[in-house]
Design an enzyme around this catalytic site. Sequence first.
Site, PDB file in Angstrom:
ATOM      1  N   GLU A  84     -64.266  21.432 -51.725  1.00  0.00           N
ATOM      2  CA  GLU A  84     -64.107  21.352 -53.113  1.00  0.00           C
ATOM      3  C   GLU A  84     -64.728  19.620 -53.447  1.00  0.00           C
ATOM      4  O   GLU A  84     -63.950  18.978 -54.109  1.00  0.00           O
ATOM      5  CB  GLU A  84     -62.482  21.290 -53.463  1.00  0.00           C
TER       6      GLU A  84
ATOM      7  N   GLU B 176     -61.186  30.653 -51.090  1.00  0.00           N
ATOM      8  CA  GLU B 176     -59.885  30.579 -51.190  1.00  0.00           C
ATOM      9  C   GLU B 176     -59.338  31.079 -52.594  1.00  0.00           C
ATOM     10  O   GLU B 176     -60.036  31.042 -53.680  1.00  0.00           O
ATOM     11  CB  GLU B 176     -59.590  29.058 -51.530  1.00  0.00           C
TER      12      GLU B 176
END
Length: 474
Positions: A175, A373
Amino acid sequence: MTFPKGFLWGGATAANQFEGGYDKGGRGLAVPDLKTAGSVDTPRRFTAKIEPDVYYPSHRAIDFYHHYKEDIKLFGEMNFNVFRMSIAWSRIFPQGDELEPNEAGLQFYEDVIDELIKNGMTPLITLSHFELPMGIVEKYNGFSDRRVIDLFVRYAETVMTRFKSKVTYWLTFNEMNFGAMDHGELTVLGLNPNDQTGIKGNEKVRFQALHNALVASAKVVKLGHEINPDFMIGCMICHITSYPLTPKPEDVLKRKEFDLLFTKFVGDVQVRGVYPSYMTSYLEKKDMFPIFESGDAEILKAGTVDMYTFSYYMTICITTDEAAKDTAGNLMGGKANPYLKASEWGWQVDPIGLEYTLLDLQDRYNLPMMVVENGLGFSDELTADFTVEDDYRIDYMRDHIKAMDAAIEKGVDLIGYTMWGPIDLISAGTGEMKKRYGFIYVDMNNDGTGSLKRSKKKSFDWYGRVVESNGEQL
Ligand code: BGP
């Protein structure tokens, strides 16, 4: 169902949220080791030192360190053919800047990787998942110091070389786009919140550090391809998919700007190897455009990624109307969408948003993609016969898998899906244990007490069938 043959199905984890063994085998302290537990109402605290009588969830986490054989066997029972995990940099270079790696750390990951392969899984390794060594934070102020570029490259070269014949799939930073936000300064970039020199909250420093990390990431991609030309190396973006709250042109424009500046910018650099013009002009206007040292532009160009990977949990709306209702979300919230329901933790559930996102990304990059995810955090209750009737999780995942299927049917090149947290683990956001994502229940409470016993939830067999049938049996 249209999932291609060989589609990668599995689960995703991060060392600091499930491994534990924080002081075992010569491992050094990492950022999460100084983060206390918290809750939605009480943010986690980052303490300068380990304080006595304070519970730090990463220290033992769910103790995968000592349970890895048992846990991997369970993942194998669900027919996983891929498993996403991170390597904790501080297990390999305890302070981050040693010249020689810590063999005990390398051996631990080699044992885990061998066990995964033995159980039919290909590893997908994240090199940096919010767990920079504290040495890098304290001595260098993280990536604000250019020397950290080469320290990261040394770490990556060590593990990529060691595991070159066993690991094909790599992600550089988890991220990474979160590094553009103030609360990503420590987690992604390692800027020391206790620093007294005024770097905290200094956007110019932050964007310079993010640039340095982007250069480090590109160097690692290039080097990885030299180590093994078959490596598939990806970026990993927190994809906060957003919609304008209304068709009002002001809302549409504001939403576009959010999407570019937060959600797309870092991926654009990693995929295309140049700063997009919208970002250059945004940063120049604020006198924050980072210093490019000689060679940086060439490195960014030479180190573009092979695949685009991202996390997807929820969506938000954007509007100029400040008074509109808020919603929570992964790392950040936004405005609530009146057409969506929210999870127990207030994240708005939106499977169609995943299909939309995949189409959007295919159109933008035309690269193989993985959803690395996705999942539902829920306060599961264990029944008297040691299971959890988690139909809500099955529903959530079924809908998202259907959305991926629909996107593939429309031409999207999706190669894998690793749902978040196949075994209950510590929440990154709140440090809680009770926010559970897993197919496997772990007997552990928010304060770390509990037997750590593993039990299969109802979703365990369901997901095993989904994988076995390559998405046919939902
Ligand atoms: C992502 C992180 C993960 C993970 C997930 C779920 O941002 O990459 O580490 O934890 O979010 O978030 P949470 O644990 O806060 O529910």
